[in-house]
Design a protein around this motif. Structure first.
Motif, PDB file in Angstrom:
ATOM      1  N   ARG A 293       0.816  -1.207   0.000  1.00  0.00           N
ATOM      2  CA  ARG A 293       0.000   0.000   0.000  1.00  0.00           C
ATOM      3  C   ARG A 293       0.854   1.264   0.000  1.00  0.00           C
ATOM      4  O   ARG A 293       0.585   2.202  -0.728  1.00  0.00           O
ATOM      5  CB  ARG A 293      -0.907  -0.002   1.236  1.00  0.00           C
ATOM      6  N   SER A 294       1.910   1.273   0.784  1.00  0.00           N
ATOM      7  CA  SER A 294       2.626   2.530   1.025  1.00  0.00           C
ATOM      8  C   SER A 294       3.938   2.682   0.275  1.00  0.00           C
ATOM      9  O   SER A 294       4.437   3.792   0.146  1.00  0.00           O
ATOM     10  CB  SER A 294       2.886   2.690   2.523  1.00  0.00           C
ATOM     11  N   SER A 295       4.518   1.601  -0.199  1.00  0.00           N
ATOM     12  CA  SER A 295       5.834   1.708  -0.834  1.00  0.00           C
ATOM     13  C   SER A 295       6.031   0.609  -1.874  1.00  0.00           C
ATOM     14  O   SER A 295       6.909  -0.245  -1.747  1.00  0.00           O
ATOM     15  CB  SER A 295       6.932   1.636   0.226  1.00  0.00           C
ATOM     16  N   GLN A 296       5.216   0.666  -2.924  1.00  0.00           N
ATOM     17  CA  GLN A 296       5.318  -0.351  -3.965  1.00  0.00           C
ATOM     18  C   GLN A 296       6.701  -0.350  -4.611  1.00  0.00           C
ATOM     19  O   GLN A 296       7.195  -1.393  -5.041  1.00  0.00           O
ATOM     20  CB  GLN A 296       4.258  -0.129  -5.054  1.00  0.00           C
ATOM     21  N   GLU A 297       7.344   0.808  -4.675  1.00  0.00           N
ATOM     22  CA  GLU A 297       8.676   0.892  -5.281  1.00  0.00           C
ATOM     23  C   GLU A 297       9.690   0.025  -4.525  1.00  0.00           C
ATOM     24  O   GLU A 297      10.542  -0.622  -5.140  1.00  0.00           O
ATOM     25  CB  GLU A 297       9.153   2.344  -5.337  1.00  0.00           C
TER      26      GLU A 297
ATOM     27  N   ALA B 106      13.052  -4.802  -4.621  1.00  0.00           N
ATOM     28  CA  ALA B 106      13.456  -6.064  -3.998  1.00  0.00           C
ATOM     29  C   ALA B 106      13.275  -7.229  -4.966  1.00  0.00           C
ATOM     30  O   ALA B 106      14.166  -8.074  -5.118  1.00  0.00           O
ATOM     31  CB  ALA B 106      12.651  -6.302  -2.718  1.00  0.00           C
ATOM     32  N   HIS B 107      12.145  -7.254  -5.658  1.00  0.00           N
ATOM     33  CA  HIS B 107      11.903  -8.328  -6.634  1.00  0.00           C
ATOM     34  C   HIS B 107      12.899  -8.251  -7.786  1.00  0.00           C
ATOM     35  O   HIS B 107      13.429  -9.283  -8.233  1.00  0.00           O
ATOM     36  CB  HIS B 107      10.479  -8.268  -7.177  1.00  0.00           C
ATOM     37  N   LEU B 108      13.164  -7.060  -8.271  1.00  0.00           N
ATOM     38  CA  LEU B 108      14.139  -6.911  -9.361  1.00  0.00           C
ATOM     39  C   LEU B 108      15.530  -7.353  -8.922  1.00  0.00           C
ATOM     40  O   LEU B 108      16.262  -7.969  -9.703  1.00  0.00           O
ATOM     41  CB  LEU B 108      14.160  -5.463  -9.860  1.00  0.00           C
TER      42      LEU B 108
END
Length: 91
Positions: free
Chosen positions: A50-54, A59-61
Motif C-alpha cells: 500500500r505505502s511503498s510499492q517501489e 526487492a523483486h528486481l
C-alpha cells in the motif's frame, strides 16, 4: 522508474530461460529491512503493498538480477482482518 508492464516483461523474459531446478527468491522482509524499510508495524511487508510499492519492486528486481527464477508476492499477511486491526477499512 520501472513499472508493472516492465516488471511483467522482465519476469516473462526470465521465465523463458528457466531450466530445472528453479531458483526461488529469498526472504523479502530481510531485503526490505536491509534497504532501510521499517517493518515494525503489524502488516510488515503487506503494508509496503500500500505505502511503498517501489521498495517491493526493487526487492523483486534484485532477486531477478541475482538469478531467481521465481519471485513471490508480499501478500501473505494481507487479509481483511489484519487490515482492519491495523486501522484500515474493509473497503
Amino acid at each position: 522508474m520501472c513499472g508493472g508492464r516492465e516488471l511483467q516483461e522482465s519476469c516473462l523474459d526470465h521465465a523463458d530461460k528457466a531450466v530445472f531446478p528453479l531458483v526461488l527468491d529469498g526472504g523479502l522482509s530481510s531485503v526490505l529491512e536491509n534497504s532501510g524499510v521499517d517493518l515494525t508495524q503489524k502488516l510488515r511487508c503487506a503494508e509496503m503493498l500500500r505505502s511503498s510499492q517501489e521498495a517491493i519492486l526493487q526487492a523483486h528486481l534484485a532477486y531477478l538480477r541475482t538469478g531467481a527464477d521465481i519471485i513471490t508476492t508480499a501478500s501473505y499477511q494481507a487479509s481483511i482482518l489484519e487490515f482492519v486491526e491495523s486501522g484500515l477499512s474493509e473497503e
